[in-house]
Scaffold this motif. Structure first.
Motif, PDB file in Angstrom:
ATOM      1  N   SER A 109       0.771  -1.161  -0.099  1.00 20.61           N
ATOM      2  CA  SER A 109       0.109  -0.002   0.022  1.00 20.61           C
ATOM      3  C   SER A 109       0.767   1.137   0.123  1.00 20.61           C
ATOM      4  O   SER A 109       0.502   2.369  -0.458  1.00 20.61           O
ATOM      5  CB  SER A 109      -0.895   0.159   1.210  1.00 20.61           C
ATOM      6  N   LYS A 110       1.890   1.304   0.564  1.00 21.99           N
ATOM      7  CA  LYS A 110       2.961   2.231   0.531  1.00 21.99           C
ATOM      8  C   LYS A 110       4.397   1.566   0.439  1.00 21.99           C
ATOM      9  O   LYS A 110       4.604   0.674   1.043  1.00 21.99           O
ATOM     10  CB  LYS A 110       3.084   3.121   2.071  1.00 21.99           C
ATOM     11  N   VAL A 111       5.355   2.400  -0.518  1.00 19.68           N
ATOM     12  CA  VAL A 111       6.568   1.751  -0.536  1.00 19.68           C
ATOM     13  C   VAL A 111       7.480   3.184  -0.326  1.00 19.68           C
ATOM     14  O   VAL A 111       7.503   3.983  -1.047  1.00 19.68           O
ATOM     15  CB  VAL A 111       6.911   1.250  -1.988  1.00 19.68           C
ATOM     16  N   ILE A 112       8.146   2.949   0.808  1.00 17.90           N
ATOM     17  CA  ILE A 112       8.984   4.425   1.165  1.00 17.90           C
ATOM     18  C   ILE A 112      10.583   4.021   1.041  1.00 17.90           C
ATOM     19  O   ILE A 112      10.891   3.058   1.703  1.00 17.90           O
ATOM     20  CB  ILE A 112       8.586   4.714   2.695  1.00 17.90           C
ATOM     21  N   ALA A 113      10.968   4.700   0.148  1.00 20.81           N
ATOM     22  CA  ALA A 113      12.432   4.425  -0.372  1.00 20.81           C
ATOM     23  C   ALA A 113      13.173   5.470   0.568  1.00 20.81           C
ATOM     24  O   ALA A 113      12.900   6.697   0.509  1.00 20.81           O
ATOM     25  CB  ALA A 113      12.697   4.446  -1.827  1.00 20.81           C
ATOM     26  N   ILE A 114      14.493   5.074   1.075  1.00 18.91           N
ATOM     27  CA  ILE A 114      15.246   5.893   1.512  1.00 18.91           C
ATOM     28  C   ILE A 114      16.733   5.738   1.020  1.00 18.91           C
ATOM     29  O   ILE A 114      17.189   4.534   0.875  1.00 18.91           O
ATOM     30  CB  ILE A 114      15.469   5.503   3.282  1.00 18.91           C
ATOM     31  N   GLY A 115      17.244   6.879   0.703  1.00 18.93           N
ATOM     32  CA  GLY A 115      18.515   6.640  -0.121  1.00 18.93           C
ATOM     33  C   GLY A 115      19.205   8.141  -0.185  1.00 18.93           C
ATOM     34  O   GLY A 115      18.667   9.247   0.163  1.00 18.93           O
ATOM     35  N   GLY A 116      20.279   8.244  -0.986  1.00 18.23           N
ATOM     36  CA  GLY A 116      21.000   9.293  -1.114  1.00 18.23           C
ATOM     37  C   GLY A 116      20.805  10.063  -2.343  1.00 18.23           C
ATOM     38  O   GLY A 116      20.154  11.274  -2.375  1.00 18.23           O
ATOM     39  N   PRO A 117      21.516   9.821  -3.378  1.00 14.61           N
ATOM     40  CA  PRO A 117      21.498  10.510  -4.737  1.00 14.61           C
ATOM     41  C   PRO A 117      20.097  11.016  -5.098  1.00 14.61           C
ATOM     42  O   PRO A 117      19.254  10.077  -5.270  1.00 14.61           O
ATOM     43  CB  PRO A 117      22.166   9.838  -5.688  1.00 14.61           C
ATOM     44  N   ALA A 118      19.769  12.319  -5.448  1.00 19.81           N
ATOM     45  CA  ALA A 118      18.574  12.790  -5.931  1.00 19.81           C
ATOM     46  C   ALA A 118      17.858  12.005  -7.091  1.00 19.81           C
ATOM     47  O   ALA A 118      16.989  11.690  -7.155  1.00 19.81           O
ATOM     48  CB  ALA A 118      18.602  14.244  -5.929  1.00 19.81           C
ATOM     49  N   HIS A 119      18.945  11.854  -7.906  1.00 22.24           N
ATOM     50  CA  HIS A 119      18.543  11.175  -9.508  1.00 22.24           C
ATOM     51  C   HIS A 119      17.879   9.624  -8.866  1.00 22.24           C
ATOM     52  O   HIS A 119      17.161   9.203  -9.668  1.00 22.24           O
ATOM     53  CB  HIS A 119      19.415  11.311 -10.381  1.00 22.24           C
ATOM     54  N   ARG A 120      18.647   9.143  -7.946  1.00 15.86           N
ATOM     55  CA  ARG A 120      18.209   7.910  -7.737  1.00 15.86           C
ATOM     56  C   ARG A 120      16.958   7.726  -7.003  1.00 15.86           C
ATOM     57  O   ARG A 120      16.062   6.948  -7.202  1.00 15.86           O
ATOM     58  CB  ARG A 120      19.148   6.982  -6.721  1.00 15.86           C
ATOM     59  N   LEU A 121      16.725   8.734  -6.167  1.00 19.96           N
ATOM     60  CA  LEU A 121      15.449   8.910  -5.288  1.00 19.96           C
ATOM     61  C   LEU A 121      14.197   9.191  -6.514  1.00 19.96           C
ATOM     62  O   LEU A 121      13.163   8.574  -6.356  1.00 19.96           O
ATOM     63  CB  LEU A 121      15.329  10.060  -4.327  1.00 19.96           C
ATOM     64  N   GLU A 122      14.683   9.915  -7.397  1.00 21.26           N
ATOM     65  CA  GLU A 122      13.491  10.112  -8.517  1.00 21.26           C
ATOM     66  C   GLU A 122      13.238   8.726  -9.062  1.00 21.26           C
ATOM     67  O   GLU A 122      12.123   8.625  -9.640  1.00 21.26           O
ATOM     68  CB  GLU A 122      14.025  11.342  -9.470  1.00 21.26           C
ATOM     69  N   GLN A 123      14.329   8.030  -9.719  1.00 18.39           N
ATOM     70  CA  GLN A 123      14.252   6.754 -10.342  1.00 18.39           C
ATOM     71  C   GLN A 123      13.171   5.806  -9.445  1.00 18.39           C
ATOM     72  O   GLN A 123      12.247   5.153  -9.825  1.00 18.39           O
ATOM     73  CB  GLN A 123      15.291   6.294 -10.599  1.00 18.39           C
TER      74      GLN A 123
END
Lengths: 374, 374, 374, 374
Positions: B209-223
């Motif tokens: 129902s939700k997928v919360i991704a935690i990470g660094g590089p902005a372009h990776r978070l966008e992907q």
């Protein structure tokens, strides 16, 4: 014991001696409430943690969450116990120490009632400042709230076996329901205190091909054999992590155990236990009840060994039901009775607590009435 | 590329530049063996760990365990791929990087082939000193052993999508088979590298129902959002454990996630991840591939929060089968192709490795033939 | 027994007497093949179904898939058994009756090797017209194919216990792995043939609180008690479905069993078994090996009672491993030895088959050498 | 609608037209009780079974167990809904149709509350002879008992979507919790009624690689595609069991589905569904709600195909919670709204019932107030 007053041993300040106080015996027992005269209260390892201040509880508090007694008064007429049997005055009873709200996120949506946000346990979470005060086992009487999961103790089950098995047995039944022993598993049990001894019994009954118990006191290790261990490892003889690991590897073809059950409570047991699992094996972290701080741990082992781990907190009323059924078997009744090595009157509640703290005892009991009939 | 010789980038000493060496191209291809001309080899984060000397491997070694190429020669006549499709010269293929013995305790008795005691992986466990040398992807050619699980790459699946998804996708498929996302779960994915991105995709497809991704590089978070994340948390913005925990709590009604998936690789991610689980929740420790040392950890949380944890190591051929099926979907083919941000000729294998080491890239490829047709 | 020829009992036409034929003893034993002199072959209930023509098999065929013998010749030098122990001439061995292809949809993708599309079983699927003919147990010798899962029989395990437990034990181990008995379950076992008796043993060992066996012959019911049944119901005394259901309800507080295990083989056992389950309970349909036709069944019960059902087919080599471990326990060695009630020379293979068909025997054996040493 | 009286459509004799009766509107609403003015009541397929007399219920009875309405009066002051949100007069609400005792063998020991021995459902188990009569949805008002799991309907969720999804959605959520779709499974759904349509939606959301829906009316099959089916099979075109089996085999490489979900209700669907499963596959028998008699069935398939089967009965309040969350997604809100094809005033409750009986409709509603605002 006077009629009008009930004495109790109260934890007033952490790490200081319990004080004996007297409270008025409730004269009115409300609908669904039950007033019980305590016959025997067990000293649990958790009580030592509570006394040391290692868990967050309100003080002053009367301790004691493993209790057997006789009904003195039933509020509001006839009642049934949790199994549906009628309850009357004079009945010998025990009960699940915790009550849950039945309405919160954990109770309703996630079916994890032991993590109920409103869970309260006799002998742990009732501040002694609040009337009716008598909400614990280190006392002459306890007033059980409406909704408590009360069990009439079957005639075949002695009171000492109930308190002798204590919450260790119900805790182990719950944990091993979450992470079951499968037939022919090789099982290692870390620790031979009350939880460890129960875990040995359950692993044996579940068809483990080997049950290897690791622990300290020689008499406890001997009892572990009676409970079903096929091999014991003394931490006094094998006094390094590596020596114990080697012993387990020698008994498991060099691979480690299918299932390791942690029943020690000290954080260092966890990295040690991970090393005792075979790759693809399972680890039940059952004994880390107190927040005893951090340990240095290498999480690479979880990924590389492809482990499954599980924790388990407390128990539910149905585990009391199962514990009582086990105690109806003469073999287990006797084995758990023999766990009781020390008995104290209420006045010596401090001595009882210090005995358990010393870790050399089996189970210690407080007998507010001086003795247990059966 | 000469016919008689095949060049490869060889790790001779840990932490020093790879050397280009040339080996004789095998003239005879034995029964069941397959000689493949490498089109593209992916640089995996594990390659960096190997280069740093953080896992035990024999050196000198040619790296490269994520590979696509074309068959140059088949030993001993017609062959079938792992799915039963016929293989002929010129076919575009990929393969499971590991082979297992099929006979040991883990293969036979415990059904944990990824923990096979004789498991060997192309690009990891073949010492370059031993003929026929060419057992890895950072090379012009690779000679696959008889018994390798080879897959003909479907026409609809581009080579760049195969190497772009790499072993991150198969690793995540295996891990999430061991600890599945259940419909409507709230899932947190720690890390947005190749494993984390695949975990996001799988969680999304499994009905989280939700997928919360935690990470660094902005372009990776966008992907990550394109892969199915419903929310991203930047470790640059939320730069403390507590700030990230608070964000997750805010998104989960204050309880934490049903399932947390660790895809970071650094030990500190594990105690942080435990705190992101709801009580009774699950934690998949999927990214601790290198032994990166110990971390300070409080095991009380496992017991008190009544967690389930699981690790998962590598993958099996059937996960390659599933990965290829996913890549047949245009959406995922494109998403994984776009993971590829850097392409290098074989001569610049060092640069490729350093690029991935810097953690700022997406996927980097080595193209020994200079380019990939499709 | 001559050196040059090996006699065998051949099923030439369904429902007609087996014929004794003599085949040339293989003079050359190929790489990985093993020539075994048969000591004892068990008559399985399935053999009766095969003889009756109730399963699709090629004929003529030599029957016999439960076998123990001694190695006469090993093809191609030293070999290891399935557990990794060295095999030499003269070794006493048994083996998994089936071999799988390892390559099909069921072997590879679905991990259901017992449903391998290329599975072939000694004594069942080898047409006797095809050389080397000797592919079954009702014969003086058997030639095992390369890749057969062979087990050296431990010294502590008698040949009669191996054949006495037969494929009933391995079948039950597999089935109860798919649908395990959980500690304290109330279990009903329908049928006290070889599969049922093994199921009783496994349920008892797995910690069932009650094991209620339902069956016919009085001596079999008595044996069920020795194997761990806590109660037996005779179908001769309780000779209606309703009478048996009532008995089970009386023993289960009126609710039915947590787990019912069908080991009868007749279709009518299935609707009866469904009624013996408590709501939310489990039903293992383990005995429907032959296609014995349809039965009138009400599927409403599956929905309303919220049941779980499982089937299980055959077994894998690892179940032979577990069976042999169980037989190393003196108690089970003796109990399974006592299952053997009839012994026949090869010439009387027909009589052996008819004895089992009559359902009144325990286990019947064919001893091609006239006797079993141990 | 008068203030003092509330009209209802009453089933007085099976298979005869419902009668409109008027009951006094309760003037006093007891503690925890809630008086609701019915906005919309769904006609469930089970209502047809009840009307036909195929399930044991007390008559006369008011039918209607899928209901949305507005609170007219709350007994005893402020209340919280099942999720903890405050309830006030005028709130739009729905509720779990069943209440359980919480105390019986199934509620307490076996955690199967849907099999509670004291379970009672609005619109099914309340005899209309007993005051306060108004215990069902085909009525102007319903008086909910204290302890009913009431849910305030979120603003984003329309009343028609709630009744349009009805108990089909909650039933499917429960069933697929007991036998979950795993990522990439090939799923067959038998039936495209309300339960089948919900099963299609859930299978799709759970990451099934294919969802093959089998059913009758062309417009229903078209809707199944909108709900996520990847392929539909019309029983009008493929009008034999064998033709449908062949279609499924064609779509599954000849092996059958990983999971088949029965949502038909007719007994013949069950043997057909067994044949649609791959070996080692799973079968959820979700639709056999009425005792519609026996079917000829071959249990050999369960053993040989090594199947897992499960049944599931009704649902629990937490499935209503999940259903409402799904309906908050605009896509599903609209899809389930469009299920509603017929709307009737209370006076035409018979027509509503006959419409559903004809199986050609989507969902039919009774609107006692003549219309639904939202």
């Amino acid at each position: 014991m006077s009629e009008s007053g009930s004495r109790a041993a109260v934890l007033v300040r952490f790490q200081e001696p319990l004080e004996i106080r007297e409270y008025p015996t409730p004269r009115e027992v409300g609908p669904g409430e039950v007033l019980v005269r305590v016959d025997a209260a067990g000293i649990c390892g958790t009580d030592v943690h509570l006394w040391l201040g290692q868990l967050k509880i309100p003080i002053p508090v009367i301790l004691g969450h493993e209790t057997v007694g006789r009904i003195e008064a039933l509020g509001g007429g006839p009642m049934l116990d949790w199994r549906g049997a009628p309850l009357t005055e004079g009945d010998r009873v025990t009960w699940a120490s915790s009550m849950v709200c039945g309405e919160c996120y954990y109770c309703r949506l996630k079916r994890q009632p032991t993590r109920c946000v409103g869970r309260r346990a006799y002998g742990i979470s009732y501040c002694d400042d609040d009337a009716p005060h008598l909400r614990a086992g280190y006392a002459e009487r306890i007033l059980l709230r409406a909704g408590t999961a009360i069990f009439r103790v079957p005639d075949a089950v002695s009171s000492e076996s109930v308190v002798g098995s204590g919450c260790g047995l119900t805790t182990a039944l719950h944990g091993l329901e979450r992470m079951p022993v499968m037939l022919d598993d090789i099982v290692v049990v870390q620790g031979v205190g009350p939880v460890g001894m129960a875990a040995v019994a359950i692993a044996h009954r579940s068809g483990a091909s080997k049950v290897i118990a690791i622990g300290g006191p020689a008499h406890r290790l001997e009892q572990a054999l009676a409970f079903g261990a096929t091999e014991v490892i003394s931490i006094n003889e094998e006094n390094t992590v590596e020596a114990r690991r080697q012993r387990v590897m020698d008994s498991t073809g060099g691979f480690g155990a299918d299932l390791v059950i942690e029943c020690v409570g000290h954080p260092t047991a966890v990295p040690e236990g991970v090393e005792l699992c075979r790759d693809g094996g399972a680890y039940l972290v059952l004994g880390q009840y107190a927040d005893a701080g951090n340990v240095s741990f290498n999480p690479h082992a979880i990924t590389r060994k492809q482990l499954r781990l599980a924790g388990s907190w407390g128990f539910e009323p149905r585990h009391v039901d199962r514990a009582l059924r086990l105690l109806e078997q003469p073999k287990y009744k006797q084995l758990f009775e023999r766990q009781v090595t020390h008995r104290f009157p209420l006045d010596q509640a401090n001595e009882a607590l210090q005995t358990v703290r010393g870790l050399q005892s089996g189970k210690a009991l407080i007998l507010p009435g001086g003795r247990v009939e059966r």
